[in-house]
Design a protein around this motif. Structure first.
Motif, PDB file in Angstrom:
ATOM      1  N   PHE A 192       0.079  11.284  -1.568  1.00  0.00           N
ATOM      2  CA  PHE A 192       0.487  12.512  -0.556  1.00  0.00           C
ATOM      3  C   PHE A 192       1.204  13.404  -1.358  1.00  0.00           C
ATOM      4  CE2 PHE A 192       0.766  14.434   3.196  1.00  0.00           C
ATOM      5  CZ  PHE A 192       1.949  14.684   3.419  1.00  0.00           C
ATOM      6  N   LEU A 193       2.301  12.941  -2.041  1.00  0.00           N
ATOM      7  CA  LEU A 193       2.943  13.871  -2.908  1.00  0.00           C
ATOM      8  C   LEU A 193       2.145  14.623  -3.790  1.00  0.00           C
ATOM      9  CD1 LEU A 193       5.986  11.478  -3.679  1.00  0.00           C
ATOM     10  CD2 LEU A 193       5.949  13.567  -2.202  1.00  0.00           C
ATOM     11  N   ARG A 194       1.214  14.155  -4.445  1.00  0.00           N
ATOM     12  CA  ARG A 194       0.356  14.761  -5.369  1.00  0.00           C
ATOM     13  C   ARG A 194      -0.457  15.905  -4.638  1.00  0.00           C
ATOM     14  NH1 ARG A 194      -4.486  11.933  -8.474  1.00  0.00           N
ATOM     15  NH2 ARG A 194      -5.507  11.936  -6.507  1.00  0.00           N
ATOM     16  N   ALA A 235      -2.783  14.381   4.347  1.00  0.00           N
ATOM     17  CA  ALA A 235      -2.251  13.137   4.822  1.00  0.00           C
ATOM     18  C   ALA A 235      -3.440  12.081   5.191  1.00  0.00           C
ATOM     19  CB  ALA A 235      -1.494  13.298   6.170  1.00  0.00           C
ATOM     20  N   TYR A 236      -4.348  12.423   5.842  1.00  0.00           N
ATOM     21  CA  TYR A 236      -5.331  11.437   5.945  1.00  0.00           C
ATOM     22  C   TYR A 236      -6.114  11.083   4.927  1.00  0.00           C
ATOM     23  CZ  TYR A 236      -4.830  11.963  11.187  1.00  0.00           C
ATOM     24  OH  TYR A 236      -4.304  12.066  12.238  1.00  0.00           O
ATOM     25  N   SER A 237      -6.484  12.094   4.079  1.00  0.00           N
ATOM     26  CA  SER A 237      -6.938  11.648   2.670  1.00  0.00           C
ATOM     27  C   SER A 237      -6.288  10.686   1.931  1.00  0.00           C
ATOM     28  CB  SER A 237      -7.291  12.910   1.793  1.00  0.00           C
ATOM     29  OG  SER A 237      -8.083  13.745   2.607  1.00  0.00           O
ATOM     30  N   SER A 271       0.656  -1.174   0.057  1.00  0.00           N
ATOM     31  CA  SER A 271      -0.058  -0.081   0.174  1.00  0.00           C
ATOM     32  C   SER A 271       0.649   1.298  -0.073  1.00  0.00           C
ATOM     33  CB  SER A 271      -0.904  -0.094   1.125  1.00  0.00           C
ATOM     34  OG  SER A 271      -0.094   0.089   2.183  1.00  0.00           O
ATOM     35  N   LYS A 272       2.033   1.221   0.360  1.00  0.00           N
ATOM     36  CA  LYS A 272       2.975   2.366   0.371  1.00  0.00           C
ATOM     37  C   LYS A 272       3.151   3.115  -0.784  1.00  0.00           C
ATOM     38  CE  LYS A 272       5.118   1.248   4.494  1.00  0.00           C
ATOM     39  NZ  LYS A 272       6.384   0.600   5.197  1.00  0.00           N
ATOM     40  N   PRO A 273       3.186   2.486  -1.942  1.00  0.00           N
ATOM     41  CA  PRO A 273       3.621   3.473  -3.367  1.00  0.00           C
ATOM     42  C   PRO A 273       2.353   4.301  -3.438  1.00  0.00           C
ATOM     43  CG  PRO A 273       4.135   1.091  -3.754  1.00  0.00           C
ATOM     44  CD  PRO A 273       3.531   1.031  -2.460  1.00  0.00           C
TER      45      PRO A 273
END
Lengths: 196, 407
Positions: A40-42, A64-66, A32-34
């Motif tokens: 998040f980067l977006r 972050a939560y989203s 799930s990390k990618p």
């Protein structure tokens, strides 16, 4: 040439950001990390316009939560709850005059008047629908063997109000994993940005 | 005394338990350490292994055969074991089965005791009360026993499911169960986990009532629920660091709550740091990630990227659309994350268009970004493929209605 110079670290070991392949190794550690990094980067890239630190903090936190919720499986109740909260927040801010102003700001050329009533009513209806569905849910679940501290946990975990204790524990576990990944990502990004 | 079942029993137990265990020679089954999945192959091997070991154990092929056939009884019989040592000679073999912490060994060994089961049950009934006390004394033992109990109940389940053994039914039904939620739903848990390997999966949950337990549906469901809750608590215990020392549901729950709160506070703090430390200048990002990636995987300008660049449009008008435009391409392209480099490069370029307006910088940065980020996530192609499949459900949401970033 090899795609990876080093093997991915163990799940509980946070890769050191000063290592050259930190992001790659960290993201490869779990499936799930990618997605988390992507969302998040977006989101981060979109937070360029907010100038005050406080507002940016809040925005980043919500991002972050989203992104956590996006990266998680939609089967998870907490991810649905988080996304629902975000959507409700947006529609809340978009009701009333704010709709008019925002639309005027964004589409500067187009005349705002014809579009806004329709969109405003749409957003109001959407907001009402979401709020009503949210309000209909928190009926107290069966609490037979449940310890009294469980309601604190319900408050902490998003969407925990309407769940049974058993599923609350499961959601908590998944939420914890996701939270930990998010913290690792943010920490790594900070280190990456700061040690230039 | 022959045949000590595994090493697990001695690990957490009190003195008298370990003395009981140590008094018998060790039976090296080597299967204790595995979790429930070990059980998958164990039952099939159980009959053979049981025959071998119990030959060693008792020197009686009849015992071995019965042991192989019969299922074990409830494993948390360590309190009962004390009483069983007083029993006549067949009992020593039975005592092995009493130590459920022995796992497989105890399962097989305890089946040896079946011929003496009737006697044991009489003793076990008497032992029920001290069994409760014993449970209270050695809570850590109980947790380690649970693994063994699961295995035993699996064996019970399988052999019952195979249907041709009515004799295990009898001792099982007569088993005195202590009133512990740990053991109560063990059968249920074992059943739920291992429905597949040996027998056809049942679509209903098969719970066997223990002696001394109410058999109505409510208490059965209660036991199921309690077992599930304890299972989840164990998972949480692994997740939360430092929760191993804490025993007890209430304290563990406190620990979990504290941990969730601390993680949430950490997110808040880190977001503040991100807001201040990084003033969102994306000019540094390409160089940073450039260093990051080139050491990681080397420059790999894959054909995937050119495919994507040909597919996607590059709107510069609004930044929000930059990411949205790549969403429809997610489905047909391999990797969602390979869009990221494009997306971020577009974002960066759009930002520069706002701020600097230098086309040269745009182009240069974009090239950096393309190589870097695409090589970053090129590694996770395989993984993100599955993510890409699940991503459309979210991206569907994104596309519907106004695409505003959800903050």
């Amino acid at each position: 040439m090899d795609t990876k110079s080093t093997p991915p670290p163990r799940p509980h070991q946070i890769p050191n950001p000063s290592r050259p392949d930190f992001l790659a190794c960290w993201a490869a550690a779990s499936p799930s990390k990618p997605m988390l990094a992507f969302h998040f980067l977006r989101a981060l890239s979109r937070i360029h316009g907010v100038t005050t630190v406080r507002r940016r903090t809040r925005t980043i936190r919500r991002a972050a939560y989203s992104s956590m919720a996006r990266a998680a499986s939609p089967r998870r109740a907490w991810s649905r709850a988080l996304l629902g909260q975000a959507r409700a927040r947006r529609s809340r801010t978009l009701t009333g005059r704010a709709v008019l102003l925002r639309r005027r700001r964004i589409t500067a050329a187009a005349p705002p008047q014809p579009s806004s009533p329709a969109s405003r009513s749409a957003t109001i209806i959407a907001a009402r629908g979401e709020i009503s569905t949210a309000a209909a849910r928190p009926l107290p679940p069966r609490q037979e063997g449940e310890p009294p501290r469980a309601d604190a946990l319900r408050r902490l975990v998003p969407g925990g109000a309407g769940m049974e204790y058993c599923s609350l524990l499961e959601e908590t576990a998944d939420y914890l994993r996701s939270l930990r990944a998010q913290v690792q990502l943010m920490q790594g990004l900070i280190d990456l940005f700061s040690c230039q | 005394m022959e045949g000590r079942a595994g090493g697990g029993g001695g690990s957490g137990g009190g003195d008298y338990i370990s003395s009981l265990l140590n008094s018998s020679p060790r039976l090296d089954f080597g299967l204790l350490a595995g979790g429930v999945p070990v059980m998958d192959g164990v039952v099939a091997a159980g009959a053979d292994a049981g025959g071998d070991c119990l030959d060693k154990l008792c020197g009686d092929p009849g015992f071995a055969e019965r042991a192989a056939r019969l299922s074990s009884f409830n494993g948390q019989r360590y309190a009962g074991a004390a009483g069983l040592f007083e029993m006549p000679p067949p009992a020593p073999a039975a005592s092995i089965g009493d130590f459920g912490c022995g796992g497989v060994g105890s399962r097989e060994a305890s089946s040896v005791s079946d011929p003496a089961s009737t006697m044991k049950d009489a003793i076990a009934k008497k032992r029920k009360a001290p069994g409760g006390k014993g449970k209270g004394k050695e809570p850590s033992l109980s947790t380690s026993c649970q693994v063994g109990e699961e295995k035993e109940s699996d064996a019970k389940r399988y052999k019952t499911g195979e249907g041709e053994k009515e004799s295990p039914v009898k001792p099982k039904a007569e088993l005195a169960g202590s009133d512990s939620s740990v053991e109560d739903g063990v059968q249920k848990q074992g059943k739920g986990k291992n429905a597949k390997p040996v027998e056809p999966p049942k679509d209903y949950v098969h719970v066997r009532a223990r002696r001394g337990q109410a058999t109505d549906s409510h208490s059965l469901a209660e036991r199921v629920r309690r077992e599930r809750i304890s299972q989840r608590m164990k998972v949480l215990q692994d997740l939360v660091p430092g929760c191993n020392k804490v025993i007890g549901k209430a304290l563990m729950l406190d620990e979990i709550i504290n941990y969730v709160q601390s993680l949430q506070r950490q997110v808040e703090f880190l977001s503040m740091k991100l807001a201040t430390v990084n003033p969102l200048d994306f000019s540094n990002l390409p160089t940073l990630l450039y260093k990051d990636m080139y050491q990681a995987c080397g420059p790999s300008a894959s054909p995937v990227f050119s495919l994507e660049s040909s597919n996607s449009a590059f709107p510069f008008s609004e930044q929000g659309d930059v990411f949205q435009s790549f969403v429809p391409n997610t489905m047909e392209n391999q990797c969602t994350l390979n869009q990221l480099d494009l997306a971020l490069s577009q974002a960066t370029n759009a930002q520069y268009a706002f701020q600097d307006g230098t086309a040269n910088a745009n182009l240069q940065q974009r090239n950096f970004w393309e190589d870097d980020l695409q090589s970053v996530f090129h590694i996770e192609n395989g993984q993100s493929q599955e993510n890409g499949v699940s991503a459309p459900s979210f991206h569907g949401q994104l596309q519907a209605g106004h695409m505003k970033m959800e903050f």
